[in-house]
Design a protein around this motif. Structure first.
Motif, mmCIF file in Angstrom:
data_model
loop_
_atom_site.group_PDB
_atom_site.id
_atom_site.type_symbol
_atom_site.label_atom_id
_atom_site.label_comp_id
_atom_site.label_asym_id
_atom_site.label_seq_id
_atom_site.Cartn_x
_atom_site.Cartn_y
_atom_site.Cartn_z
ATOM 1 N N GLY A 60 18.141 56.828 21.591
ATOM 2 C CA GLY A 60 18.108 55.440 22.058
ATOM 3 C C GLY A 60 18.776 55.350 23.416
ATOM 4 O O GLY A 60 19.818 55.965 23.637
ATOM 5 N N MET A 61 18.131 54.584 24.326
ATOM 6 C CA MET A 61 18.670 54.492 25.696
ATOM 7 C C MET A 61 19.097 53.051 25.986
ATOM 8 O O MET A 61 18.341 52.109 25.738
ATOM 9 C CB MET A 61 17.605 54.888 26.730
ATOM 10 N N ALA A 78 17.435 50.207 21.587
ATOM 11 C CA ALA A 78 17.923 51.590 21.491
ATOM 12 C C ALA A 78 18.083 52.038 20.041
ATOM 13 O O ALA A 78 18.001 53.234 19.750
ATOM 14 C CB ALA A 78 19.242 51.707 22.247
ATOM 15 N N LEU A 79 18.324 51.068 19.143
ATOM 16 C CA LEU A 79 18.646 51.451 17.761
ATOM 17 C C LEU A 79 17.483 51.295 16.784
ATOM 18 O O LEU A 79 17.566 51.789 15.654
ATOM 19 C CB LEU A 79 19.830 50.604 17.281
ATOM 20 N N VAL A 80 16.414 50.642 17.220
ATOM 21 C CA VAL A 80 15.357 50.276 16.267
ATOM 22 C C VAL A 80 14.659 51.506 15.682
ATOM 23 O O VAL A 80 14.139 51.465 14.568
ATOM 24 C CB VAL A 80 14.346 49.307 16.936
ATOM 25 N N TYR A 104 7.897 51.823 20.031
ATOM 26 C CA TYR A 104 6.752 51.988 19.127
ATOM 27 C C TYR A 104 5.424 51.773 19.852
ATOM 28 O O TYR A 104 4.386 52.242 19.407
ATOM 29 C CB TYR A 104 6.869 51.017 17.939
ATOM 30 N N TYR A 105 5.442 51.009 20.946
ATOM 31 C CA TYR A 105 4.208 50.821 21.738
ATOM 32 C C TYR A 105 3.968 52.011 22.670
ATOM 33 O O TYR A 105 2.865 52.206 23.137
ATOM 34 C CB TYR A 105 4.298 49.545 22.584
ATOM 35 N N ARG A 165 13.094 45.697 10.358
ATOM 36 C CA ARG A 165 14.317 46.319 10.866
ATOM 37 C C ARG A 165 14.696 45.707 12.225
ATOM 38 O O ARG A 165 15.877 45.456 12.495
ATOM 39 C CB ARG A 165 14.100 47.824 11.001
ATOM 40 N N ALA A 166 13.709 45.445 13.047
ATOM 41 C CA ALA A 166 13.974 44.832 14.353
ATOM 42 C C ALA A 166 14.598 43.450 14.168
ATOM 43 O O ALA A 166 15.555 43.084 14.870
ATOM 44 C CB ALA A 166 12.672 44.735 15.153
ATOM 45 N N ARG A 167 14.048 42.700 13.220
ATOM 46 C CA ARG A 167 14.601 41.357 12.978
ATOM 47 C C ARG A 167 16.029 41.441 12.447
ATOM 48 O O ARG A 167 16.891 40.649 12.838
ATOM 49 C CB ARG A 167 13.686 40.605 11.992
#
Lengths: 223, 394
Positions: free
Chosen positions: A83-84, A154-156, A105-106, A120-122
């Motif tokens: 993750g950046m 970065a964490l998703v 993911y895109y 998870r993003a939410r």
């Protein structure tokens, strides 16, 4: 998690070279890298991320010798395992907050976007206090809020390693400590090691290690 | 490379910058469409105008512009033409080399041209009556298909000619004409005309009229009585503005009908020899009348039109080229401005082919959308071309 041995990196113009004999980060460990401007903090971070390739030496991240992987594999590895967090956050202004968080993911065919990832993003967004901002665009948000979006991005992917390049440089002093604490907590929350470059000694509290790259001396944090 | 992700990001970028996307798409659409549209329109106009011209071998008219004569004789435009007399038309029959059809297309009814002619015109143009019957007496008319449809009129209804000079007390009076039939649609100028006998147009022009029997008027209407029995009547004598079975017999001409005006006459030579003789005969009479070949007049017109079209299309092509270059420049500048974004995407894990796909999608979308829009506009123009050509060329 990170093992660097006998690194030598030189920019093509030759104006700068970086030698690092050894640098290691254990799994789940948080490491702050400090040092004077121009000593190569950001360059080391880019080497660990696989954005730059050393002229000599090897870099292993999560048992992958990143420095010897071809570019496409390095990119795929970075998207899924690292993750950046950038100094200016580098959010994409034409995407919503939710799409910014899901951006890896895109971009990478090594990652699959499904309902679990969206959830998870939410959850991450809610955890850092921007759960209500998901449909909004970054331009309408404060610097602190934008940085939280960058942390979520970065964490998703549930990376093993988070690299942060002066993530507090764009924040006001009141927000700096809180933001670094948030980054550390959330990284620890997903079990990721954190390597953060900073020149702000006020944010070093709580890190497991602080490395002064300028003198190649490891110092102990003063809590 | 993750194509779906690149397409999604590209689409989001275009959506977020709607104005820029619309502007680029609009500019490229016009750049593509305008040269095609101009060529298509000119081509449609040429086909339409030339077809009718080719069907009309010769046109006789008063001296003046051959083009105006052709437009009057074929499309019933240019009603201000200098008059041709019936006598001049009959003179073409000398030697029996041709047959002549009179045309008097000078008046109108609510915007539609009233064309005075003979029954030969309907045979010549292959016009058939689909409702009612042909005109049988003075004051009858048949309507072109568009006129009948537009006004909702049919056999038994009436059409009133429009006054040519509303405030001219001595001018042309409106004439109420009986509709006896409606013509089958042809898709040409005949659909938009009201056909009547050429004598009826002379009634409209005041050269023929009908009124109360002067021998049966009251003394109040008689201004004077000469020894030879000639009566001078005042204005209260009723002059008819409608021709009915009861008053048709009272209609009469003042003057020699051979001197009465036409706007033009269609000349149908018996054969090629007749045509050549006629053209030769009228070669030296250009001061009195002109005999023109409509196809040649149209050729001359289109030679000029094509020259203008070529210049316009070349100019539009240059503009299109400039628009394309500007669009390319906008893309290039946009790409440069977004370099930092692309660097960030690379840092996160995007490969070069994903970024290329993103850029190509954005550019490709604008190009494809522009081509699609230009295609739609071309199709619309093709569909509307007959109407537009009528609007412009009559």
């Amino acid at each position: 998690m990170v093992h660097c041995d006998g690194l030598l990196f030189q920019y093509p113009a030759g104006e700068f070279s970086l030698r690092v004999a050894s640098f290691e980060v254990a799994e789940g460990q948080s490491v702050a890298i400090v040092g004077p401007s121009g000593c190569g903090k950001s360059t080391l971070l880019k080497l660990i991320a696989g954005i730059l390739v050393p002229a000599e030496g090897a870099i292993r991240v999560a048992d992958h010798t990143l420095s010897s992987l071809p570019l496409p594999q390095r990119q795929r590895f970075r998207a899924s395992r690292i993750g950046m967090v950038f100094q200016e956050f580098e959010l994409v202004d034409y995407l919503s907050v939710e799409d910014n968080i899901l951006l890896p993911y895109y971009l990478s065919d090594g990652l699959t976007l499904d309902d679990a990832v969206r959830e998870r993003a939410r959850t991450l967004a809610t955890a850092v206090g921007i759960g209500d901002f998901l449909p909004r665009h970054p331009r309408s948000m404060s610097q602190g809020e934008r940085q939280r979006v960058a942390i979520c991005r970065a964490l998703v992917t549930k990376p093993g390693l988070v690299l942060a390049d002066e993530p507090t440089a764009s924040l006001d002093p009141a927000n700096q400590t809180r933001s670094v604490a948030l980054l550390r907590e959330q990284s620890a929350g997903v079990g990721a090691a954190l390597v953060m470059v900073t020149h702000d000694h006020g944010t070093l509290a709580g890190f497991d290690r602080v490395v002064d790259l300028g003198s190649l001396v490891t110092i102990t944090p003063t809590v | 490379m993750k194509i779906s992700g690149s397409l999604y990001l590209g689409w989001r970028h275009l959506q977020r910058h709607k104005a820029k996307t619309a502007l680029l798409t609009g500019a490229l659409t016009l750049a593509v469409f305008l040269p095609i549209g101009v060529s298509l329109f000119v081509s449609q106009a040429e086909t339409r105008l030339r077809t009718r011209a080719v069907e009309t071998p010769l046109l006789l008219g008063a001296p003046g512009s051959p083009l105006e004569l052709v437009f009057n004789g074929l499309y019933f435009n240019q009603p201000e033409l200098a008059p041709l007399t019936m006598r001049q038309m009959h003179e073409t029959r000398e030697g029996d080399w041709c047959h002549a059809i009179p045309l008097n297309a000078r008046y109108h009814a609510r915007g539609h041209r009233i064309v005075g002619t003979s029954l030969d015109y309907f045979t010549f143009r292959h016009l058939s009556v689909t409702q009612g019957s042909q005109m049988v007496r003075l004051g009858d008319c048949v309507l072109g298909a568009s006129v009948a449809r537009q006004w909702g009129l049919g056999p038994g209804d009436h059409v009133i000619s429009s006054p040519e000079a509303l405030f001219d007390m001595a001018g042309v009076y409106p004439l109420k004409m009986r509709v006896t039939g409606v013509l089958a649609p042809t898709g040409g100028a005949d659909d938009r005309a009201i056909f009547t006998d050429v004598k009826t147009t002379w009634v409209i022009s005041g050269l023929a009229h009908g009124h109360q029997d002067a021998t049966k008027v009251s003394d109040n209407e008689v201004l004077g009585k000469a020894k030879d029995g000639t009566l001078t009547l005042n204005a209260s004598v009723v002059e008819y503005n409608e021709i009915t079975p009861e008053n048709v017999a009272s209609f009469h001409f003042h003057g020699d009908p051979e001197d009465f005006p036409l706007t033009s006459a269609i000349i149908l030579p018996r054969d090629h020899k007749g045509k050549t003789i006629l053209l030769g005969r009228y070669q030296d009479r250009k001061g009195e009348v002109q005999l023109v070949e409509p196809p040649l007049v149209m050729d001359n017109l289109f030679t000029t039109v094509f020259q203008i079209r070529d210049v316009v299309v070349a100019a539009l092509a240059l503009v299109a080229g400039a628009a394309l270059l500007i669009s390319a420049l906008v893309f290039a500048l946009s790409h440069r401005l977004r370099q930092r974004e692309f660097d960030s995407l690379k840092a996160i894990g995007a490969d070069a082919s994903s970024l290329r796909a993103l850029i190509l999608f954005e550019g490709g979308f604008v190009i494809v959308a522009s081509l699609a829009m230009a295609g739609i506009l071309t199709a619309v123009l093709r569909a509307l071309a007959p109407w537009l050509v009528r609007l412009v060329a009559g």
